[in-house]
Design an enzyme around this catalytic site. Structure first.
Site, PDB file in Angstrom:
ATOM      1  N   ALA A 152      -5.579   2.054   9.388  1.00  0.00           N
ATOM      2  CA  ALA A 152      -6.154   2.820   8.274  1.00  0.00           C
ATOM      3  C   ALA A 152      -6.846   1.901   7.283  1.00  0.00           C
ATOM      4  O   ALA A 152      -7.954   2.198   6.804  1.00  0.00           O
ATOM      5  CB  ALA A 152      -5.052   3.620   7.580  1.00  0.00           C
ATOM      6  N   HIS A 186       6.381  -1.144   0.916  1.00  0.00           N
ATOM      7  CA  HIS A 186       6.937  -1.827   2.078  1.00  0.00           C
ATOM      8  C   HIS A 186       6.147  -3.111   2.357  1.00  0.00           C
ATOM      9  O   HIS A 186       4.930  -3.156   2.151  1.00  0.00           O
ATOM     10  CB  HIS A 186       6.868  -0.905   3.297  1.00  0.00           C
ATOM     11  CG  HIS A 186       7.729  -1.362   4.426  1.00  0.00           C
ATOM     12  ND1 HIS A 186       7.332  -2.303   5.333  1.00  0.00           N
ATOM     13  CD2 HIS A 186       8.986  -1.013   4.766  1.00  0.00           C
ATOM     14  CE1 HIS A 186       8.307  -2.505   6.208  1.00  0.00           C
ATOM     15  NE2 HIS A 186       9.323  -1.727   5.894  1.00  0.00           N
ATOM     16  N   ASP A 268       1.488   5.561   2.903  1.00  0.00           N
ATOM     17  CA  ASP A 268       2.506   4.952   3.760  1.00  0.00           C
ATOM     18  C   ASP A 268       3.678   5.932   3.770  1.00  0.00           C
ATOM     19  O   ASP A 268       4.548   5.894   2.916  1.00  0.00           O
ATOM     20  CB  ASP A 268       2.920   3.591   3.218  1.00  0.00           C
ATOM     21  CG  ASP A 268       4.105   3.008   3.990  1.00  0.00           C
ATOM     22  OD1 ASP A 268       4.634   3.699   4.897  1.00  0.00           O
ATOM     23  OD2 ASP A 268       4.503   1.878   3.696  1.00  0.00           O
TER      24      ASP A 268
END
Lengths: 491, 491
Positions: A152, A186, A268
Site C-alpha cells: 500500500a 506497529h 493498518d
C-alpha cells in the site's frame, strides 16, 4: 507417468499415510486444552533438528513418525485456549483442509487463467464487502499485514512523490517525503518506510492521547511544520487496534484531515479492523471505507491458518502502476492459459504466488462471517470481563483501559518499581514454562505489563478465571521466593 | 473448549471429511496424465465464484463438494507431465502432507522459542550445504525468489549506500546508487530496484554474449563509466538460469570482478542454481559459494508445493541490520516462549510468518537431495534431447542454444515473419486449449518462440515426443487454415 517421478508407487498406501498423519494432528487439536499451552523444545529434539542435508530419502511413514514425535507437540502454542500472547490467531480445521488441498493442487497464482485466480478474486471481493470498499478497488492476498503495508505504501509513494520515483529512485523526489503514524503504531510501518527508501525518520511519530489514540491536533501541527521546512507530507497510517492496547485511531477525523491535506490514508487494520463486523465497533470503524488503502490479516482474528493477510487499494490504477513490469516471457494472451488479465503479479512484488486464497475460502464458506464475527464479539467481551476481574483483585493493577480485545495489567504487590518489572516478567515466564497460559509482556508508561490479547476462538471465560488466579498465585510465590531474608513487604 | 469455538462437534466426522477430500485430490494427481493439461474455468464456475460474502456457514462436506466440482479440475496445470510453461514446479505429495500438517499446527515462525523455528533453521542449514555457504551466514525462507531478492538487495543497499539510508532514506546517499544485471535478468530484479527506492533506471542492463550470458567486459566498462559520472556502483545481480533460455552468467568471473570492485554480488538462482547438484553444471555453479547472497526457489526445481523460496546472506550482521526493529511488545526473554533468539522477523520484512519450512522438510527427508538432483539431471537431458528432436524436423527451428533445461524453438514454415509470430502464438494457444501440452511463449531475437521449460518430475521422454508431433501437426493445420484461398506457401 515417468519412472523417475516423485510420485508414490502405491497411491492407496499414500492415502493411508495421509490419513494417519492428519488424524494425529487432528487428535492433538481435539485434546489441546489438556496439554500444556507451550513446552520448550527438548534438547534431544533440537539435536536431531541439526542433522545434515539428507542425501537418501526415507519411507514417508518414517518421516511422519519423526514429525509426530519431534515436531507436533512443540508448536507455538497458539492453538491452545489459554494462548494470549502477542496477536496470534488460533487457526481452524476447515481452513487447514483448504491449505492441504491447495498444496496438492499446487497452483501458482501469480497470474494466468485458472481457477485459483477466480477464487482469490472472490476472496478479495469479500474483503471489499467487509470494509464497504468500492467494487472498482483492487486487492491482493499477502503473507500478512507487514507486506500489505509495504504494498500500500509503495502505491502511495509512487502516487504522491511528485516525480517518477519508480524509474528514477527516491532521490528524484523534489522534496523529502514524510508520513505519519501514532507513537503506538506497529513496527511494521517503520520497517516499510525503511524498505521503500523513505527512511525510518520520515515516519513521524505523532503523540497519542490518554487512550493511546493518535492526536489529531498534534498531527495537524506536525504537517504544517513539515511543510514549513520544505518537506512533502504524503501519507498517514492509522492504527486500527494498536498491538499494545488495542487503541483505534479516530478514523473519520483522519479521513477528513487527509482529504483536506491531500494525503494518502493507509489503515493498518491487522486485527482491529475486523471489529467493524460487530455492533460495538462498527460506528467507529465505518470510516475505514474512506481510507485509501487497508491492510489486515486473515491469520489473526479470522482464524485462518498462517500465513495470510490482504491489502485493498482504492485506486486500482495507482496500485497496478506501482508493481506492473511484465517481460516477453510473461506476456499475456487472448486465448489459453496466458489469459486471465489482470494478473496478481501486477499488484505486488511476487511473480510466483501460492494459493492462500483457498484456506480463506474454506474458512469463510464453512463458518460464515457471522460466526467469525461472534468470535470477535466474544473476545472483546472477554477482554472487558478480564479488566473487571483485574479491578476486583487487590494485588492486580490495570495499566491501560481495555479498548478492544487487549488487557494490560500487572501484579502490583512488591517492594519497588524495578522489582515489580522483574516480578511481572518472571510471572509471564513461569506461566509459559509451567504450561498454564501464554500471555506476553509489553511496556506501558514505563512499566512492564502482563499483556493478554484475545484473538482466540477457543478461549472460554473459565480460561481467564484460571489465568487471573494463576497470576496472583505466582505473584505471591515468586515475590516470597525473591524477597531477601527478613525483608518486609512495606519496603 | 468453549462452546463458541470453531472446532467441530464431531471430530471423527471431521477426520472422515479430511480423508474423503484429500483422497479425491490425491486421485486427481494419480490420474493427472489422463486429463487435459489445462482447461479453461467454465463460465458457470466463474459465475459461482462471484457469490457474495457468506454470512451463514455450510456443512464442511458441502464446501468440499463445491471444491471438488468447481475448483479441483481447473488448476494451473503444472502438476501435469506435459506442463512446460514459464518455470513452474510440479509439486509433490510428501511436501503437500507437510503443508497440511503445518496448517493444522498453525505456527507463527516470526520468532520466539518453538519447534518451527528449529525446523526452519535446519532447512536453512541444508540450503547452506547445497551452495557450500559458510555456517555463519544467515538465511530466511520467503514466498519465493522475488522476495528473496528484495531482502538480499535491501541488505546490500544498507551496507553499501555510504549513509544511514535506513534512518535517513535513499535521498541521503552521497552518490546515486547503481547496480547491474544482464539484459536477460528477470523482471523481479527491476521490481526490487523500484521497491527499494533505487529506481528501475539504477539497474543497468548489461549486454549479453551469443549465449545470452552477461558480458564481463561490458560490465567493467559500465562500472567505470558510472563512476566517472559520479554514481556509486553497489551491486551486481548474476542470472543463474535466465527465464528465457536458461543461460548462466559467468559466476567465477563476476565474483572476481565484484571482489576487486567491492560490489555486492547477488545471485538470482531461482531455478538454475539447483543445477549445482548435478555433475554437468557443478563446476560452473561452484562459484555461487562466492556470492554475497543467493535467492532461489523450493517451489520450482525442488518440487516443493507453492509457495516457498529462500535467501542466504553471507554477512549475517548486514542481513540482520537491514531488518531488525523490535518494539516493547516484541521484546525477547531469556526464559519461556519469548526466547529463541535470533528471531526470523529480524531478517525480513514479515513479523508473522507461516511454517513453510515443514513442507520443505518433508520433501527433503522423504526423497533425499540425490533423488531431487536426479530429476534435475533428467530434465536437463530432456531439454538436450528436445533440442535434437527439433533439429531433426525440417519444419522446426531452434531459436537459442539449449543451455540448461529450456528449449526455445518455432514452427518455421510460413509465409513471412509476422505471420510466423502469429502462427506460433496460435500453436501454443491451441496446445493449451486442446489440453495437449502447456508450453509458453517468449521473444528471442525479435521472434516469437515456443518455450519449453523442464522443471517437472513427471515429464517423460514420450511426453516430449508427443509435444513435437503436436507442434508440427498444429503448425500445418493452422497455417493451412489461415492461408488465404490460393495463397501459395512461397509467399
Amino acid at each position: 507417468m515417468s519412472d523417475g517421478s516423485l510420485d508414490p508407487e502405491d497411491w492407496e498406501a499414500l492415502k493411508r499415510s495421509f490419513h494417519a498423519a492428519l488424524d494425529q494432528a487432528i487428535d492433538r487439536l481435539r485434546d489441546i486444552g489438556d496439554a500444556p499451552v507451550w513446552r520448550p523444545t527438548p534438547d534431544d529434539v533440537k539435536a536431531r533438528l541439526t542433522a545434515t542435508l539428507p542425501h537418501r530419502g526415507e519411507p514417508l511413514d518414517r518421516v511422519i513418525d519423526s514429525f509426530v514425535a519431534d515436531i507436533l507437540p512443540y508448536g507455538t502454542g497458539n492453538t491452545h485456549p489459554r494462548f494470549f500472547g502477542w496477536v496470534h490467531g488460533a487457526g481452524n480445521t476447515a481452513g487447514a483442509l483448504g491449505e492441504a488441498l491447495a498444496a496438492l493442487m499446487n497452483c501458482n497464482v501469480g497470474g494466468r487463467d485458472h481457477v485459483a485466480v477466480y477464487v482469490e478474486r472472490q476472496v478479495i471481493a469479500w474483503c471489499k464487502e467487509i470494509f464497504a470498499y468500492p467494487a472498482a478497488s483492487s486487492g491482493l492476498l499477502t503473507t500478512g499485514t507487514s507486506m500489505g503495508t509495504v504494498v500500500a505504501l509503495a502505491a502511495a509513494r509512487d502516487a504522491k512523490a511528485g516525480a517518477d520515483v519508480q524509474k528514477l529512485g527516491m532521490a528524484a523526489a523534489p522534496r523529502p517525503l514524510v508520513g505519519y503514524a501514532s507513537s503506538q503504531a506497529h513496527s511494521a510501518v517503520a520497517k516499510a518506510f525503511d524498505l521503500l527508501g523513505f527512511g525510518r525518520d520520515a515516519l513521524r511519530a505523532v503523540p497519542v492521547d490518554a487512550d493511546f489514540r493518535l492526536s489529531l491536533p498534534a498531527l495537524a501541527e506536525m504537517i504544517e511544520a513539515d511543510r514549513a521546512r520544505g518537506a512533502e507530507p504524503m501519507a498517514v497510517v492509522a492504527s486500527v487496534g494498536t498491538v499494545n492496547t488495542g487503541a483505534i485511531d479516530d478514523l473519520a477525523g483522519l479521513a477528513a484531515l487527509c482529504r483536506n491535506e491531500k494525503l494518502w490514508l493507509h489503515a493498518d487494520a491487522a486485527f482491529g479492523g475486523l471489529a467493524v463486523l460487530i455492533p460495538d465497533f462498527a460506528p467507529a470503524l465505518a470510516a475505514l471505507a474512506e481510507a485509501d488503502s487497508i491492510a489486515f490479516d486473515f491469520h489473526k482474528w479470522l482464524q485462518v491458518p498462517y500465513d495470510c493477510g490482504a491489502v485493498l487499494v482504492k485506486d486500482e490504477a495507482a496500485h497496478r502502476a506501482a508493481f506492473t513490469d511484465r517481460r516477453d516471457y510473461l506476456a499475456s494472451a487472448k486465448r489459453g492459459l496466458a489469459g486471465g488479465e489482470p494478473w496478481f503479479c501486477d499488484f505486488g512484488p511476487e511473480l510466483s504466488r501460492g494459493f492462500r486464497a483457498l484456506k480463506v475460502w474454506f474458512t469463510l464458506r464453512t463458518y460464515g462471517i457471522d460466526r467469525l464475527a461472534a468470535v470477535i464479539e466474544r473476545n472483546c467481551r472477554q477482554a472487558q470481563r478480564l479488566g473487571r476481574l483485574v479491578a476486583e483483585r487487590r494485588e492486580l493493577e490495570l495499566l491501560a483501559p481495555v479498548s478492544l480485545n487487549i488487557a494490560c495489567f500487572r501484579f502490583a504487590e512488591a517492594r519497588d518499581a524495578a522489582s515489580l518489572d522483574r516480578l511481572n516478567e518472571a510471572i509471564v515466564a513461569e506461566l509459559q514454562l509451567r504450561g498454564i497460559a501464554a500471555p506476553s509482556t509489553t511496556r506501558i508508561g514505563g512499566r512492564t505489563a502482563i499483556r493478554v490479547n484475545l484473538t482466540n476462538h477457543r478461549t472460554s471465560d473459565a480460561d481467564l478465571d484460571l489465568l487471573v488466579d494463576a497470576v496472583c498465585r505466582l505473584g505471591r510465590e515468586l515475590s516470597a521466593r525473591s524477597a531477601p531474608p527478613g525483608a518486609g513487604e512495606g519496603r
